[in-house]
Design an enzyme around this catalytic site. Structure first.
Site, short mmCIF file in Angstrom:
data_model
loop_
_atom_site.label_atom_id
_atom_site.label_comp_id
_atom_site.label_asym_id
_atom_site.label_seq_id
_atom_site.Cartn_x
_atom_site.Cartn_y
_atom_site.Cartn_z
N ARG A 161 11.15 -0.45 11.70
CA ARG A 161 9.92 -0.34 12.48
C ARG A 161 9.85 -1.42 13.54
O ARG A 161 10.14 -2.59 13.26
CB ARG A 161 8.72 -0.48 11.53
CG ARG A 161 8.44 0.76 10.73
CD ARG A 161 7.44 0.51 9.65
NE ARG A 161 6.19 -0.08 10.17
CZ ARG A 161 5.08 -0.17 9.44
NH1 ARG A 161 5.06 0.28 8.20
NH2 ARG A 161 4.00 -0.70 9.95
N ARG A 220 -0.63 -8.65 13.45
CA ARG A 220 -1.22 -7.62 12.60
C ARG A 220 -2.08 -8.24 11.50
O ARG A 220 -3.10 -7.70 11.10
CB ARG A 220 -0.11 -6.75 11.98
CG ARG A 220 0.51 -5.78 13.01
CD ARG A 220 1.84 -5.25 12.55
NE ARG A 220 1.74 -4.36 11.41
CZ ARG A 220 2.73 -4.12 10.57
NH1 ARG A 220 3.91 -4.71 10.74
NH2 ARG A 220 2.56 -3.31 9.57
N ARG A 239 -9.63 1.19 9.03
CA ARG A 239 -9.17 -0.16 9.31
C ARG A 239 -10.26 -0.99 9.98
O ARG A 239 -10.07 -2.18 10.20
CB ARG A 239 -7.98 -0.07 10.26
CG ARG A 239 -6.66 -0.57 9.66
CD ARG A 239 -5.60 -0.39 10.73
NE ARG A 239 -4.36 -1.04 10.44
CZ ARG A 239 -3.30 -0.44 9.90
NH1 ARG A 239 -3.38 0.80 9.51
NH2 ARG A 239 -2.18 -1.11 9.76
N LYS A 285 0.84 -1.21 0.00
CA LYS A 285 0.00 0.00 0.00
C LYS A 285 0.87 1.26 0.00
O LYS A 285 0.64 2.17 -0.77
CB LYS A 285 -0.92 0.05 1.24
CG LYS A 285 -1.93 -1.06 1.33
CD LYS A 285 -2.91 -0.81 2.46
CE LYS A 285 -2.28 -0.70 3.83
NZ LYS A 285 -1.74 -1.94 4.39
N ARG A 293 11.65 -5.83 3.69
CA ARG A 293 11.54 -4.38 3.96
C ARG A 293 12.44 -3.98 5.13
O ARG A 293 13.16 -2.99 5.05
CB ARG A 293 10.08 -4.04 4.27
CG ARG A 293 9.87 -2.60 4.68
CD ARG A 293 8.43 -2.18 4.60
NE ARG A 293 7.61 -2.72 5.67
CZ ARG A 293 6.27 -2.67 5.69
NH1 ARG A 293 5.63 -2.14 4.69
NH2 ARG A 293 5.59 -3.17 6.69
P1 AMP Z 1 0.67 0.84 9.25
O1 AMP Z 1 1.84 1.72 8.98
O2 AMP Z 1 -0.54 1.23 8.45
O3 AMP Z 1 1.00 -0.61 9.12
O4 AMP Z 1 0.26 1.08 10.78
C1 AMP Z 1 1.15 0.80 11.84
C2 AMP Z 1 0.37 0.69 13.12
O5 AMP Z 1 -0.27 1.94 13.41
C3 AMP Z 1 -0.74 -0.33 13.13
O6 AMP Z 1 -0.28 -1.64 13.40
C4 AMP Z 1 -1.64 0.22 14.23
O7 AMP Z 1 -1.11 -0.06 15.50
C5 AMP Z 1 -1.55 1.72 14.02
N1 AMP Z 1 -2.59 2.19 13.08
C6 AMP Z 1 -2.40 2.74 11.85
N2 AMP Z 1 -3.55 3.06 11.28
C7 AMP Z 1 -4.52 2.72 12.16
C8 AMP Z 1 -5.94 2.81 12.13
N3 AMP Z 1 -6.60 3.29 11.07
N4 AMP Z 1 -6.62 2.36 13.22
C9 AMP Z 1 -5.97 1.87 14.30
N5 AMP Z 1 -4.65 1.75 14.39
C10 AMP Z 1 -3.91 2.17 13.33
#
Ligand code: AMP
Length: 281
Positions: free
Chosen positions: A139, A150, A88, A13, A127
């Site tokens: 990360r 996740r 999400r 994404k 990554r």
């Molecule tokens: P991502 O970079 O999108 O993989 O997000 C990393 C982490 O941020 C996720 O595993 C969640 O802990 C938190 N996070 C990001 N977006 C959301 C969302 N829309 N709702 C809840 N938690 C989020």
């Protein structure tokens, strides 16, 4: 153009969002990025989110909805945006509908990147390795253990959004197992098919094609994603991963070719009518 990118962690994404923002001059609104920035800056939101994120959990809906609402009000989002990592959950999607309505904004499409889950672990590990090579901080949630969590959270909380947007005729599914370049190309192709961007065709043919695609696309897009989903289910109801991408691709190809053929026929008929009129005269 206003888009949502949907897909499990590691589905690409972020990579696709980066390519789309450069191509179409829109902004990427990634809640993950915003939350990581808040954690680094130790803001109240960051302090709230830090441990949840490190453990692979979801930050409370009201926190992310607040962040997105504020971000949508900033000037650079006026030209268009790609939401990456938001919504999400179904409540987040419902809250987004309310937000967009209030701000008089309309969503063009939701693009689902369909991937083979077994490849995700490898992608996330790659990554992390690439980030280390570049000397960047890896990360904390890019580990096998957290990824499994996740993914489970994606399946239970985020996958229902596929149905949510499919019902609203917004969902377009792309095979995320193709090369990065190919995925970008497919996204461009389907965005042109629904009329969200100008198709890459000569100007004279472009107009009727874009109009017909706009008229036809929601139904065929739904068909494409619905067909892909149907084909992707085994009798037990669990996704058959190996066929999902192919089915999605095939259905999308159908949708694309249907919308591409229609205007050609229309313009042929128009030309015939014009010739008849001229003859009469
Ligand atoms: P991502 O970079 O999108 O993989 O997000 C990393 C982490 O941020 C996720 O595993 C969640 O802990 C938190 N996070 C990001 N977006 C959301 C969302 N829309 N709702 C809840 N938690 C989020």
């Amino acid at each position: 153009m206003r888009l949502i990118l949907l897909g499990p962690p590691g589905s690409g994404k972020g990579t696709q969002a980066q390519r789309l923002i450069h191509r179409y001059g829109i902004v990427q609104l990634s809640t993950g990025e915003m939350l990581r920035a808040a954690v680094a800056a130790q803001t109240p939101v960051g302090l709230k989110a830090k441990d949840i994120m490190a453990a692979g959990g979801l930050v409370p809906d009201e926190v992310v909805i607040g962040i997105i609402s504020d971000r949508l009000d900033q000037g650079d989002a006026a030209k268009g945006f790609i939401l990456d990592g938001f919504p999400r959950t179904v409540p987040q999607a419902e809250a987004l509908d309310v937000l967009l309505k209030k701000k008089h904004l309309k969503l063009d499409a939701v693009i689902e990147l369909r991937v083979n889950e077994s490849a995700l672990l490898e992608r996330v590990e790659r990554r992390a390795a690439e980030m280390r090579t570049r000397g960047e901080e890896v990360r904390v949630d890019d580990t096998a253990e957290v990824l499994i969590k996740r993914l489970a959270s994606y399946r239970s909380m985020t996958e229902p959004l596929i149905h949510y947007y499919s019902e609203r005729r917004k969902l377009l599914t792309v095979d995320g197992m193709m090369t990065i370049e190919h995925v970008t190309h497919e996204i461009g192709r389907i965005l042109a098919a629904i009329g969200a961007i100008e198709p890459k065709t000569p100007k004279r043919a472009a107009k009727p094609a874009a109009r017909a695609a706009r008229w036809k696309a929601p139904k065929s897009a739904k068909k494409a994603s619905g067909g892909a989903r149907k084909a992707a289910k085994s009798p037990s109801g669990r996704p058959k991963k190996a066929t999902a991408g192919k089915a999605a691709k095939k259905s999308l190809r159908k949708a694309g070719s249907a919308s591409a053929r229609r205007p050609a026929k229309g313009s042929r008929n128009a030309a015939k009518k014009a010739a008849k009129k001229a003859k009469k005269r």
